[in-house]
Design a protein around this motif. Structure first.
Motif, mmCIF file in Angstrom:
data_model
loop_
_atom_site.group_PDB
_atom_site.id
_atom_site.type_symbol
_atom_site.label_atom_id
_atom_site.label_comp_id
_atom_site.label_asym_id
_atom_site.label_seq_id
_atom_site.Cartn_x
_atom_site.Cartn_y
_atom_site.Cartn_z
ATOM 1 N N LEU A 56 0.829 -1.209 0.000
ATOM 2 C CA LEU A 56 0.000 0.000 0.000
ATOM 3 C C LEU A 56 0.864 1.260 0.000
ATOM 4 C CD1 LEU A 56 -2.776 -1.085 2.544
ATOM 5 C CD2 LEU A 56 -2.950 -0.934 0.044
ATOM 6 N N VAL A 57 1.957 1.234 0.747
ATOM 7 C CA VAL A 57 2.863 2.393 0.755
ATOM 8 C C VAL A 57 3.486 2.583 -0.622
ATOM 9 C CG1 VAL A 57 5.042 3.272 1.677
ATOM 10 C CG2 VAL A 57 3.361 2.257 3.226
ATOM 11 N N ALA A 58 3.903 1.490 -1.248
ATOM 12 C CA ALA A 58 4.483 1.577 -2.590
ATOM 13 C C ALA A 58 3.459 2.098 -3.590
ATOM 14 C CB ALA A 58 5.011 0.204 -3.017
ATOM 15 N N TYR A 59 2.217 1.613 -3.477
ATOM 16 C CA TYR A 59 1.155 2.068 -4.384
ATOM 17 C C TYR A 59 0.874 3.560 -4.183
ATOM 18 C CZ TYR A 59 -3.366 2.297 -6.742
ATOM 19 O OH TYR A 59 -4.395 2.642 -7.585
ATOM 20 N N LYS A 60 0.837 3.969 -2.914
ATOM 21 C CA LYS A 60 0.617 5.381 -2.596
ATOM 22 C C LYS A 60 1.738 6.252 -3.169
ATOM 23 C CE LYS A 60 1.187 8.473 1.351
ATOM 24 N NZ LYS A 60 2.434 8.990 0.772
ATOM 25 N N SER A 61 2.932 5.669 -3.281
ATOM 26 C CA SER A 61 4.087 6.423 -3.758
ATOM 27 C C SER A 61 4.209 6.421 -5.275
ATOM 28 C CB SER A 61 5.364 5.850 -3.137
ATOM 29 O OG SER A 61 5.284 5.896 -1.723
ATOM 30 N N GLY A 62 3.262 5.797 -5.967
ATOM 31 C CA GLY A 62 3.238 5.877 -7.422
ATOM 32 C C GLY A 62 3.550 4.606 -8.166
ATOM 33 N N PHE A 63 3.854 3.512 -7.456
ATOM 34 C CA PHE A 63 4.094 2.241 -8.136
ATOM 35 C C PHE A 63 2.768 1.574 -8.455
ATOM 36 C CE2 PHE A 63 8.056 2.899 -5.801
ATOM 37 C CZ PHE A 63 9.012 2.567 -6.758
ATOM 38 N N SER A 64 2.695 0.938 -9.618
ATOM 39 C CA SER A 64 1.490 0.199 -9.971
ATOM 40 C C SER A 64 1.494 -1.155 -9.263
ATOM 41 C CB SER A 64 1.430 -0.017 -11.486
ATOM 42 O OG SER A 64 2.448 -0.925 -11.898
#
Length: 493
Positions: A56-64
């Motif tokens: 979720l943190v990675a997704y929030k940071s712009g990773f798909s």
């Protein structure tokens, strides 16, 4: 870190701050402590919780989500060689149990060893074997398994036995020119292999001497207690009735060790050991092929009426390693996201801010290597990532590269055993049957080496400058750096 071909602008946009980077790790640790310590359950679910939060943190940071999946797969790929070794060791244990090989090793071990010096002896034996073969895992999966049986037969604490085995196995692994982690640490830092090994002697030899002294003290304490010689004799007699005991069966583990010494890769060497164990069970012990196959899959099963003998020889097999394999895979999905999203880099970059002098630099290197073991669950990464992070700082401070390579081994290779979800921790649990909490106080060499290394850094003892050794800290070529970036482990630990 790998950002999957993103443009410079996208990489900047997807940079993860320290708070968000460390949040999944902190949550995972809290959930882990509650689940494992309070509820006495396994560590799989806490690792999954950490993986979900890191995603979720990675997704929030712009990773798909597709990129996040790829991070997980890359993390798992790093652990695949370890997974293969873990499964093969399960097969080795099952076939050697059924073939009477472990029984023969324990039977003759009980004849020549006694509780007063057993811990010292098994530590030294494992150290010699590991030095020869360059692999702590191969040593623990063969000599270590028999050592656990001998020690338990003498009434010694499982944690003490495992700790002595681990100390010896990692002593040899750390100093062996055949060890993959030893070569890795030297290669990543641009240090000559022999210089790297010589520099490690300063921390490893004192740690081993203290460990052996402690094992001698523990052994004498045990010898001063009530060691029931009649019980040991009875155990030996039950083993003779249950298995065909022969010194010729000792040739099987000896052959495997010789193959590894002759630089035969771990996988084919272990496969030969499995085949010989299988043949021993069928041709020497007289069991059916069906029973021998069952020992490979489900483990060996025996019912002698003697609780100790039954405990010693009921085990092994592929199924017994599935808990370990599943934990390794789950841990590496978590570690893969932390590593390839840049979260680990964000966490470790904060460590660089506290570096003011040589002592804080070496302490930060050791701390970051242990942190990587805890977050990425793989000792290879605990050497690779800090080497990238700290190499230039060592050069700027005029320190020889051998200081960095030694700190990487002291903080990375040796501390991997203290993380229950690290591939080394789960391997030891699956192979020796003792968890981290049980053996940690007795894996004396493993926790003393980092302490001694930090003390040396504080005093300046054995800390060499670039001018002191004529260099040893040169810049790597672009081709060498690219090789390091693409590095994948190819053998067992």
């Amino acid at each position: 870190m790998d950002n999957f071909g993103s443009s410079a602008g996208e990489q900047q946009e997807r940079k993860i701050g320290f708070f968000w980077a460390i949040l999944p790790l902190l949550v995972m640790i809290v959930v882990m402590l509650f689940t494992v310590v309070k509820l006495e359950e396994g560590p799989h679910v806490p690792l999954i919780v950490g993986t979900v939060l890191a995603s979720l943190v990675a997704y929030k940071s712009g990773f798909s989500f597709k990129e996040i999946e790829e991070m997980m797969y890359k993390g798992i790929k790093l652990a695949l060689p370890a997974v293969v070794i873990i499964m093969l060791v399960g097969l080795v244990i099952g076939s050697w149990m059924g073939g009477g090989i472990v029984a023969s090793m324990i039977f003759y071990g009980l004849k020549i060893l006694n509780p007063s010096f057993f811990l010292v002896a098994i530590c030294v034996i494992c150290g010699i074997v590991s030095l020869a073969v360059g692999s702590s895992w191969s040593t623990m999966g063969t000599i270590g398994v028999a050592g656990m049986g001998i020690g338990l037969s003498m009434g010694l604490s499982p944690g003490m036995i495992a700790g002595a085995i681990i100390s010896g196995a990692y002593f040899g692994d750390k100093l062996s020119p055949l060890s993959d982690t030893t070569n890795l640490a030297a290669g990543l830092t641009g240090t000559e292999l022999i210089d790297h090994i010589k520099h490690m002697l300063w921390t490893t030899i004192p740690a081993l001497a203290i460990a052996l002294g402690a094992y001698a003290f523990l052994g004498m304490r045990h010898a001063g207690g009530a060691v029931d010689a009649s019980e040991i004799a009875h155990t030996s007699e039950v083993m003779k009735e249950s298995f065909l005991i022969s010194p010729w069966l000792l040739l099987v583990p000896l052959l495997v060790i010789v193959m590894v010494v002759m630089k035969v890769p771990a996988v084919p060497a272990l496969v030969v050991g499995i085949l010989l164990g299988f043949m021993s069970q069928v041709l020497i012990q007289g069991d059916s092929i069906k029973l021998a196959l069952n020992a490979l899959q489900e483990g060996y099963h025996i019912n002698t009426g003697n609780p100790l003998v039954d405990e010693l020889f009921n085990g092994g097999g592929l199924d017994s390693m599935m808990y370990t394999v599943s934990m390794t895979i789950v841990a590496m999905t978590f570690g893969g996201i932390l590593e390839f999203s840049g979260m680990l880099k964000a966490i470790m970059s904060q460590l660089l801010k506290i570096v003011k002098n040589t002592s804080s630099l070496i302490a930060a290197t050791i701390g970051s290597a242990f942190l990587t073991n805890a977050t990425c669950s793989e000792q290879y990464i605990s050497i690779v990532v800090p080497s990238r992070m700290f190499a230039k700082t060592y050069q700027k401070m005029g320190l020889a590269s051998k200081n960095l390579s030694r700190a990487l081994e002291d903080g990375g290779t040796l501390t991997s055993v203290f993380v229950p979800w690290n591939t080394c921790g789960v391997f030891i649990f699956g192979t020796l049957g003792v968890g981290v909490a049980g053996y940690a106080p007795y894996a004396i060499l493993n926790f003393l080496c980092p302490v001694i290394s930090i003390i040396y850094a504080m005093t300046g003892f054995t800390i060499e400058k670039l001018d002191d050794d004529g260099g040893g800290g040169g810049e790597r070529t672009q081709e060498e750096q690219q090789e390091i970036e693409n590095l994948q482990p190819v053998t067992g630990q």
